[in-house]
Design an enzyme around this catalytic site. Structure first.
Site, PDB file in Angstrom:
ATOM      1  N   GLY A  69       0.816  -1.218   0.000  1.00  0.00           N
ATOM      2  CA  GLY A  69       0.000   0.000   0.000  1.00  0.00           C
ATOM      3  C   GLY A  69       0.846   1.264   0.000  1.00  0.00           C
ATOM      4  O   GLY A  69       0.549   2.226  -0.725  1.00  0.00           O
ATOM      5  N   ASN A 149      -8.344   3.745   8.190  1.00  0.00           N
ATOM      6  CA  ASN A 149      -7.762   2.617   8.918  1.00  0.00           C
ATOM      7  C   ASN A 149      -7.994   2.674  10.418  1.00  0.00           C
ATOM      8  O   ASN A 149      -7.934   1.665  11.091  1.00  0.00           O
ATOM      9  CB  ASN A 149      -6.260   2.520   8.618  1.00  0.00           C
ATOM     10  CG  ASN A 149      -5.573   3.860   8.694  1.00  0.00           C
ATOM     11  OD1 ASN A 149      -5.928   4.798   7.958  1.00  0.00           O
ATOM     12  ND2 ASN A 149      -4.614   3.986   9.580  1.00  0.00           N
ATOM     13  N   THR A 235      12.682  -7.231 -10.453  1.00  0.00           N
ATOM     14  CA  THR A 235      12.249  -8.617 -10.667  1.00  0.00           C
ATOM     15  C   THR A 235      11.022  -8.915  -9.806  1.00  0.00           C
ATOM     16  O   THR A 235      11.013  -8.636  -8.606  1.00  0.00           O
ATOM     17  CB  THR A 235      13.396  -9.590 -10.325  1.00  0.00           C
ATOM     18  OG1 THR A 235      14.509  -9.234 -11.137  1.00  0.00           O
ATOM     19  CG2 THR A 235      13.006 -11.032 -10.582  1.00  0.00           C
ATOM     20  N   CYS A 323       1.245   2.698  13.541  1.00  0.00           N
ATOM     21  CA  CYS A 323       2.383   3.619  13.461  1.00  0.00           C
ATOM     22  C   CYS A 323       2.296   4.673  14.546  1.00  0.00           C
ATOM     23  O   CYS A 323       3.261   4.924  15.243  1.00  0.00           O
ATOM     24  CB  CYS A 323       2.410   4.318  12.108  1.00  0.00           C
ATOM     25  SG  CYS A 323       2.242   3.187  10.751  1.00  0.00           S
TER      26      CYS A 323
HETATM   27  C1  LIG Z   1      -1.865  -0.562   5.917  1.00  0.00           C
HETATM   28  C2  LIG Z   1      -2.230   0.633   5.121  1.00  0.00           C
HETATM   29  C3  LIG Z   1      -1.351   1.189   4.177  1.00  0.00           C
HETATM   30  C4  LIG Z   1       0.042   0.665   3.973  1.00  0.00           C
HETATM   31  O1  LIG Z   1       0.057  -0.571   3.327  1.00  0.00           O
HETATM   32  P1  LIG Z   1       1.405  -1.479   3.404  1.00  0.00           P
HETATM   33  O2  LIG Z   1       1.123  -2.592   2.480  1.00  0.00           O
HETATM   34  O3  LIG Z   1       1.523  -1.899   4.822  1.00  0.00           O
HETATM   35  O4  LIG Z   1       2.518  -0.611   2.953  1.00  0.00           O
HETATM   36  C5  LIG Z   1      -1.772   2.275   3.446  1.00  0.00           C
HETATM   37  N1  LIG Z   1      -2.995   2.798   3.625  1.00  0.00           N
HETATM   38  C6  LIG Z   1      -3.881   2.304   4.511  1.00  0.00           C
HETATM   39  C7  LIG Z   1      -5.221   2.915   4.644  1.00  0.00           C
HETATM   40  C8  LIG Z   1      -3.525   1.215   5.298  1.00  0.00           C
HETATM   41  O5  LIG Z   1      -4.390   0.734   6.189  1.00  0.00           O
END
Ligand SMILES: *Cc1c(COP(=O)(O)O)cnc(C)c1O
Length: 388
Positions: A69, A149, A235, A323
């Site tokens: 993400g 989130n 890759t 975080c």
């Molecule tokens: C977890 C999350 C991300 C980050 O994704 P990763 O695959 O952990 O880098 C970004 N945006 C939201 C809303 C998330 O919940």
């Protein structure tokens, strides 16, 4: 253990793990090679691309694989900003974005771009009117998350997309929390770019995808061998890609059933906690939220202590996002709702997943009650509240 922290990450579905296994050892070929071992890997990758595309209503040619993400958000936002900087330097986002979007926007602000942070307000949902008022002739990108989130609120993405389209402004959405949990269709939502991540939907960590609508051009932010249309060279992580594809396939099959079941569990926990614990509140909109998201706050309680008490009872939960819980500052999302700092510190997030069961509800609710009681007995703040 009762795991209720699925917005932080989810366990890998055993079927996903099984699908991935051959691509570590037997079918280890580089997907860019010509011989059959490489072609096997390439085929597995392209099958996966179809599965990801199918879950979000895209064409497979519109899906590129990334490391997750965070990378998808970075590629979409910086890629647009760098590509269109001659046209304009204004970006619109919200004040409750994930750090992957928030920090990318802040970085661009230090490099000549202007960013408007739309207020999500008390209920955690941005207002389409505010968006309309924020657009200028310099606006090149709107990036607003689909579902939050921390508090699970769902933004009016379809309406925002219509406005973006009217003004011919690129529209990106971070859909990491919504994909696989609620219906997500890129055409219906009017988005140009959409980020998703495997480990939030029972796939492995370190793999994700970015939907880029046909015709949308981005400036690459990583340079290398030209893989993934030159947008994400390197890759390919074939095993990870196969895992993501399988996870998307399973999510699509079970979406409706999980939605109904988790919504019922969510609402029962919310009802029992709010009615059973005095001065307890729900953060975020009561219904425009993810089926698996619960976010409480309790007066005179410290979120971290609550998480540790619940851990001792075998329940995994969180306060703020993974975080921001490492920092001492209160979550920027809860502050954006207009909460006082002390109240923002008293939050508890429970995010449900498909392994959670109705039978767990009463134990979870009783454990929260016990923990809140115990902590309040120790809290000088609680006495003051009592006397008022
Ligand atoms: C977890 C999350 C991300 C980050 O994704 P990763 O695959 O952990 O880098 C970004 N945006 C939201 C809303 C998330 O919940």
């Amino acid at each position: 253990m009762i795991y209720m922290d699925h917005s932080a990450t989810s366990p890998v579905d055993p079927e996903v793990f099984k699908a991935m296994e051959p691509y570590f050892v037997d079918s280890f070929g580089n997907a860019s090679t010509l011989y059959s071992l490489g072609r096997e890997a390439r085929k597995a990758m392209e099958d996966s691309r179809k599965k990801v595309a199918s879950l979000i209503g895209a064409d497979p040619t519109e899906v590129i694989f990334t490391s997750g993400g965070t990378e998808s958000d970075n590629i979409a936002i910086k890629g647009t900003a760098y590509r269109l900087r001659k046209k304009g330097n204004h970006i619109i986002t919200s004040d409750i974005e994930h750090p992957a979007v928030e920090e990318t926007c802040k970085y661009l602000e230090k490099n000549g771009f202007q960013v408007t942070y739309l207020p999500a307000g008390e209920e955690g949902i941005v207002k389409v009117e505010d968006l309309k008022n924020a657009i200028t002739d310099k606006t090149i990108l709107i990036t607003i998350m689909h579902a939050n989130n921390e508090i699970g609120t769902i933004q009016p993405i379809k309406e925002i997309g219509e406005i973006a389209r009217e003004h011919k402004i690129y529209f990106h959405t971070d859909a990491v929390q919504s994909v696989g949990k609620i219906p997500v269709d890129v055409k219906d939502l009017n988005v140009d770019m959409l980020s998703l991540s495997s480990h939030k939907l029972y796939g492995p960590k370190g793999i994700g995808a970015l939907y880029i609508k046909k015709g949308v051009r981005l400036e690459p932010i990583i340079h290398g061998g030209g893989h993934e249309k030159g947008i994400r060279p390197g890759t390919e992580n074939v095993a990870g890609i196969v895992g993501l594809g399988k996870a998307c396939e399973i999510a699509e099959q079970n979406l409706e059933e999980n939605f109904k079941r988790l919504t019922a569990i969510r609402d029962e926990i919310i009802e029992k906690v709010l009615s059973g614990i005095e001065q307890s509140y729900l953060n975020g909109h009561p219904t425009k939220r993810l089926p698996n998201n619960i976010n409480f706050r309790f007066t005179s309680i410290e979120g971290e202590s609550l998480v540790l008490h619940l851990d001792a009872k075998g329940i995994a939960s969180s306060t703020g996002s993974a975080c921001s819980s490492k920092k001492l500052e209160p979550s920027h999302v809860l502050m954006a709702l207009g909460l006082k700092e002390v109240d923002a510190h008293g939050s508890l997030r429970l995010t449900l997943g498909k392994e959670n069961k109705e039978e767990e509800i009463d134990y979870v609710v009783e454990s929260i009650k016990d923990a809140v009681d115990t902590l309040r007995k120790l809290s000088p703040l609680w006495c003051q509240v009592d006397e008022e």
